[in-house]
Design a protein around this motif. Structure first.
Motif, PDB file in Angstrom:
ATOM      1  N   ALA A 104      25.788  32.747  27.028  1.00  0.00           N
ATOM      2  CA  ALA A 104      27.193  33.095  26.810  1.00  0.00           C
ATOM      3  C   ALA A 104      27.813  33.663  28.078  1.00  0.00           C
ATOM      4  O   ALA A 104      28.985  33.408  28.376  1.00  0.00           O
ATOM      5  N   GLY A 105      27.020  34.438  28.847  1.00  0.00           N
ATOM      6  CA  GLY A 105      27.535  35.019  30.082  1.00  0.00           C
ATOM      7  C   GLY A 105      27.893  33.965  31.099  1.00  0.00           C
ATOM      8  O   GLY A 105      28.883  34.098  31.832  1.00  0.00           O
ATOM      9  N   TRP A 106      27.092  32.887  31.174  1.00  0.00           N
ATOM     10  CA  TRP A 106      27.391  31.805  32.100  1.00  0.00           C
ATOM     11  C   TRP A 106      28.696  31.106  31.725  1.00  0.00           C
ATOM     12  O   TRP A 106      29.541  30.815  32.577  1.00  0.00           O
ATOM     13  N   THR A 107      28.872  30.840  30.429  1.00  0.00           N
ATOM     14  CA  THR A 107      30.116  30.226  29.956  1.00  0.00           C
ATOM     15  C   THR A 107      31.302  31.148  30.221  1.00  0.00           C
ATOM     16  O   THR A 107      32.368  30.715  30.671  1.00  0.00           O
ATOM     17  N   TYR A 108      31.107  32.429  29.944  1.00  0.00           N
ATOM     18  CA  TYR A 108      32.140  33.440  30.151  1.00  0.00           C
ATOM     19  C   TYR A 108      32.555  33.488  31.615  1.00  0.00           C
ATOM     20  O   TYR A 108      33.748  33.552  31.958  1.00  0.00           O
ATOM     21  N   ALA A 109      31.572  33.468  32.520  1.00  0.00           N
ATOM     22  CA  ALA A 109      31.861  33.538  33.950  1.00  0.00           C
ATOM     23  C   ALA A 109      32.580  32.280  34.437  1.00  0.00           C
ATOM     24  O   ALA A 109      33.500  32.360  35.265  1.00  0.00           O
ATOM     25  N   GLN A 110      32.164  31.113  33.939  1.00  0.00           N
ATOM     26  CA  GLN A 110      32.827  29.867  34.345  1.00  0.00           C
ATOM     27  C   GLN A 110      34.284  29.834  33.904  1.00  0.00           C
ATOM     28  O   GLN A 110      35.156  29.379  34.653  1.00  0.00           O
ATOM     29  N   GLU A 111      34.553  30.303  32.696  1.00  0.00           N
ATOM     30  CA  GLU A 111      35.928  30.348  32.205  1.00  0.00           C
ATOM     31  C   GLU A 111      36.768  31.316  33.036  1.00  0.00           C
ATOM     32  O   GLU A 111      37.943  31.048  33.326  1.00  0.00           O
ATOM     33  N   SER A 112      36.161  32.434  33.418  1.00  0.00           N
ATOM     34  CA  SER A 112      36.870  33.404  34.253  1.00  0.00           C
ATOM     35  C   SER A 112      37.179  32.824  35.628  1.00  0.00           C
ATOM     36  O   SER A 112      38.268  33.027  36.181  1.00  0.00           O
ATOM     37  N   LEU A 113      36.222  32.066  36.183  1.00  0.00           N
ATOM     38  CA  LEU A 113      36.430  31.440  37.484  1.00  0.00           C
ATOM     39  C   LEU A 113      37.524  30.380  37.412  1.00  0.00           C
ATOM     40  O   LEU A 113      38.339  30.234  38.345  1.00  0.00           O
TER      41      LEU A 113
ATOM     42  N   GLN B 205      41.928  38.089  36.909  1.00  0.00           N
ATOM     43  CA  GLN B 205      42.128  39.326  37.639  1.00  0.00           C
ATOM     44  C   GLN B 205      42.227  40.499  36.675  1.00  0.00           C
ATOM     45  O   GLN B 205      42.402  40.322  35.472  1.00  0.00           O
ATOM     46  N   THR B 206      42.118  41.703  37.220  1.00  0.00           N
ATOM     47  CA  THR B 206      42.241  42.901  36.390  1.00  0.00           C
ATOM     48  C   THR B 206      43.709  43.138  36.050  1.00  0.00           C
ATOM     49  O   THR B 206      44.609  42.687  36.762  1.00  0.00           O
ATOM     50  N   PHE B 207      43.923  43.876  34.958  1.00  0.00           N
ATOM     51  CA  PHE B 207      45.284  44.190  34.529  1.00  0.00           C
ATOM     52  C   PHE B 207      45.694  45.542  35.117  1.00  0.00           C
ATOM     53  O   PHE B 207      45.485  46.595  34.510  1.00  0.00           O
ATOM     54  N   SER B 208      46.238  45.531  36.304  1.00  0.00           N
ATOM     55  CA  SER B 208      46.707  46.756  36.939  1.00  0.00           C
ATOM     56  C   SER B 208      47.835  46.413  37.897  1.00  0.00           C
ATOM     57  O   SER B 208      48.107  45.236  38.172  1.00  0.00           O
ATOM     58  N   ALA B 209      48.478  47.450  38.410  1.00  0.00           N
ATOM     59  CA  ALA B 209      49.575  47.217  39.353  1.00  0.00           C
ATOM     60  C   ALA B 209      49.082  46.523  40.615  1.00  0.00           C
ATOM     61  O   ALA B 209      49.830  45.773  41.248  1.00  0.00           O
ATOM     62  N   THR B 210      47.840  46.799  40.982  1.00  0.00           N
ATOM     63  CA  THR B 210      47.219  46.126  42.125  1.00  0.00           C
ATOM     64  C   THR B 210      45.980  45.394  41.614  1.00  0.00           C
ATOM     65  O   THR B 210      44.881  45.947  41.618  1.00  0.00           O
ATOM     66  N   PRO B 211      46.117  44.172  41.130  1.00  0.00           N
ATOM     67  CA  PRO B 211      44.993  43.484  40.485  1.00  0.00           C
ATOM     68  C   PRO B 211      43.882  43.127  41.468  1.00  0.00           C
ATOM     69  O   PRO B 211      44.121  42.829  42.636  1.00  0.00           O
ATOM     70  N   LEU B 212      42.658  43.170  40.954  1.00  0.00           N
ATOM     71  CA  LEU B 212      41.481  42.769  41.712  1.00  0.00           C
ATOM     72  C   LEU B 212      40.890  41.507  41.096  1.00  0.00           C
ATOM     73  O   LEU B 212      40.998  41.307  39.879  1.00  0.00           O
ATOM     74  N   PRO B 213      40.245  40.657  41.885  1.00  0.00           N
ATOM     75  CA  PRO B 213      39.576  39.484  41.296  1.00  0.00           C
ATOM     76  C   PRO B 213      38.431  39.923  40.405  1.00  0.00           C
ATOM     77  O   PRO B 213      37.557  40.677  40.826  1.00  0.00           O
ATOM     78  N   LEU B 214      38.439  39.435  39.192  1.00  0.00           N
ATOM     79  CA  LEU B 214      37.442  39.854  38.209  1.00  0.00           C
ATOM     80  C   LEU B 214      36.312  38.842  38.044  1.00  0.00           C
ATOM     81  O   LEU B 214      35.191  39.207  37.681  1.00  0.00           O
ATOM     82  N   TYR B 215      36.597  37.584  38.331  1.00  0.00           N
ATOM     83  CA  TYR B 215      35.610  36.532  38.061  1.00  0.00           C
ATOM     84  C   TYR B 215      34.304  36.672  38.840  1.00  0.00           C
ATOM     85  O   TYR B 215      33.246  36.307  38.302  1.00  0.00           O
TER      86      TYR B 215
END
Length: 212
Positions: free
Chosen positions: A109-118, A123-133
């Motif tokens: 599931a983590g592999w599928t989750y990571a591929q979907e994120s990529l 990105q993170t939900f903030s005023a200055t977003p960071l890459p989350l994938y």
């Protein structure tokens, strides 16, 4: 077989020690943010997200290392009294029923989750977003390492069932050996017992106001 088990332990140890450097990053990041927030009055919205991702990376990647060192918490009220073969039987049963399905599902599931994120460049939900994938890929990597170490632990269980004793582990971080500690400071059990009697007598004297 022992060399193979040590090789798996070495891989888990390398991953765990590499992930441990996240502590340095966390310490530096938190210290800098505290100074920036309270001394310079310039807080940063992205720091909290970075802290969470670094801590999550450390926590996830330390799992295989902890398993390699037999350091996971277990409810061993009765387990500690079992013979090695009985312990191996319990461990093998739990590995097959719970560990393997759970860790395999997490990895898949983590592999599928990571591929979907990529795919969506999450990105993170903030005023200055960071890459989350990139951090999402920590999940399948940690799961694969844990699964590999789990297979090594299953092999140890089988060896213990055959030989009646647990196979030796590679030496790394170990808990304190009380007996060795007593030898180092030249303390005997009789000395500890005498100290206990002295402390009890002193407390009794204090409780009675100095009267015997």
């Amino acid at each position: 077989m022992q060399k193979l088990l040590f090789a798996v332990d070495a891989i888990s140890t390398f991953i765990g020690k590499a992930a441990a450097w996240a502590v340095v990053g966390l310490t530096a990041l938190i210290s800098w943010e505290v100074f920036s927030r309270y001394a310079l009055n310039t807080p940063h919205a992205w720091v909290l997200d970075a802290q969470i991702m670094l801590y999550g990376t450390l926590f996830m990647l330390a799992g295989a290392y902890t398993l390699a060192k037999n350091g996971h918490v277990r409810g061993d009220v009765l387990y500690g009294f079992f013979s090695p073969r009985a312990q191996a039987s319990v461990d093998l049963t739990l590995y097959v029923i719970f560990f393997l399905p759970g860790v395999f599902a997490m990895t898949w599931a983590g592999w599928t989750y990571a591929q979907e994120s990529l795919a969506i460049r999450e990105q993170t939900f903030s005023a200055t977003p960071l890459p989350l994938y990139p951090f999402k890929f920590v999940i399948p990597v940690a799961g694969a390492a844990l699964l590999l170490q789990g297979l090594a632990e299953i092999a140890r269980c089988v060896i213990c069932l055959r030989q009646g004793a647990w196979p030796r582990r590679a030496d790394d971080v170990q808990e304190v050996d009380v007996d060795k500690l007593k030898e180092m400071v030249h303390v005997k059990d009789s000395d500890i017992a005498a100290l206990d009697r002295t402390l009890v007598a002193k407390e009794a004297m204090e409780a009675t106001g100095g009267k015997a």
